[in-house]
Design an enzyme around this catalytic site. Structure first.
Site, PDB file in Angstrom:
ATOM      1  N   LEU A   1       0.883  -1.166   0.000  1.00 36.32           N
ATOM      2  CA  LEU A   1       0.000   0.000   0.000  1.00 36.32           C
ATOM      3  C   LEU A   1       0.917   1.211   0.000  1.00 36.32           C
ATOM      4  O   LEU A   1       1.927   1.224   0.716  1.00 36.32           O
ATOM      5  CB  LEU A   1      -0.850   0.042   1.272  1.00 36.32           C
ATOM      6  CG  LEU A   1      -2.112  -0.760   1.338  1.00 36.32           C
ATOM      7  CD1 LEU A   1      -2.791  -0.576   2.699  1.00 36.32           C
ATOM      8  CD2 LEU A   1      -3.081  -0.369   0.240  1.00 36.32           C
ATOM      9  N   ASP A   2       0.585   2.226  -0.774  1.00 41.52           N
ATOM     10  CA  ASP A   2       1.437   3.410  -0.773  1.00 41.52           C
ATOM     11  C   ASP A   2       1.336   4.143   0.561  1.00 41.52           C
ATOM     12  O   ASP A   2       0.458   3.862   1.385  1.00 41.52           O
ATOM     13  CB  ASP A   2       1.140   4.313  -1.972  1.00 41.52           C
ATOM     14  CG  ASP A   2      -0.260   4.899  -1.973  1.00 41.52           C
ATOM     15  OD1 ASP A   2      -0.788   5.223  -0.905  1.00 41.52           O
ATOM     16  OD2 ASP A   2      -0.819   5.041  -3.066  1.00 41.52           O
ATOM     17  N   LYS A   3       2.246   5.064   0.772  1.00 42.42           N
ATOM     18  CA  LYS A   3       2.332   5.811   2.023  1.00 42.42           C
ATOM     19  C   LYS A   3       1.027   6.523   2.370  1.00 42.42           C
ATOM     20  O   LYS A   3       0.669   6.655   3.531  1.00 42.42           O
ATOM     21  CB  LYS A   3       3.483   6.817   1.911  1.00 42.42           C
ATOM     22  CG  LYS A   3       3.774   7.599   3.135  1.00 42.42           C
ATOM     23  CD  LYS A   3       4.961   8.527   2.892  1.00 42.42           C
ATOM     24  CE  LYS A   3       5.202   9.405   4.096  1.00 42.42           C
ATOM     25  NZ  LYS A   3       6.300  10.341   3.873  1.00 42.42           N
TER      26      LYS A   3
END
Length: 173
Positions: free
Chosen positions: A36-38
């Site tokens: 999952l991206d930041k």
């Protein structure tokens, strides 16, 4: 296998600058199965089994991932239909998604920092299910149909569900 509820702003890796998985998980030799991206929150699976990691993260296995999106604007039926038919992005056409308008979940935690609120622009919530995992795909899909994502929370990967796992907590299964 470990299920982790990743907070906003946390990198989906065990090293690097800023908050990352090592700030929350003290288990050796496990790795994220997909990322999952930041700027996204929610379910991350971690495992020490390379074969299982590959089966979860590789698009050829069509593992369904379920997301809740808060988008800017009042979502239209046309936009939902477009998501369900597939979207042509710069890196190709997405597979058809399952998309539906939902109410804001009553169990949802507060995000820190909160999303930006524009007084004259409403927001909508969507449940979106995809079987791919292109880079920032969900965000790009919602933007493409005219409703930029303000908040993105993954709540399921195949049979694995976030359920009542508290933000920043993990569970061995």
């Amino acid at each position: 296998m470990v299920l982790f509820n990743k907070p906003f702003g946390v990198l989906c890796q065990f090293s690097g600058k800023g908050k990352n998985l090592s700030n929350y998980i003290d288990i050796k030799n496990i790795y994220p199965a997909g990322r999952l991206d930041k700027d996204s929150e929610g379910l991350v699976l971690l495992t020490d089994d390379g074969k299982l990691q590959h089966q979860i993260s590789h698009p050829k296995f069509d593992k369904e991932k379920t997301y809740l999106l808060q988008v800017e604007g009042k979502i239209t039926d046309k936009a939902i239909t477009q998501l369900c038919q597939g979207i042509t992005l710069k890196d190709g056409r997405t597979k058809p998604a399952k998309a539906s308008v939902i109410q804001q979940p009553d169990w949802l935690w507060h995000r820190n920092p909160p999303i930006r609120i524009r007084q004259n622009i409403p927001t909508s919530w969507i449940e979106l299910k995809i079987t791919e995992g292109k880079n920032r795909q969900v965000r790009r899909m919602s933007a493409h149909v005219g409703f930029p994502t303000l908040r993105l929370i993954r709540i399921g990967i195949g049979k694995f569900q976030l359920k009542q796992l508290k933000l920043g907590d993990y569970e061995r299964i």
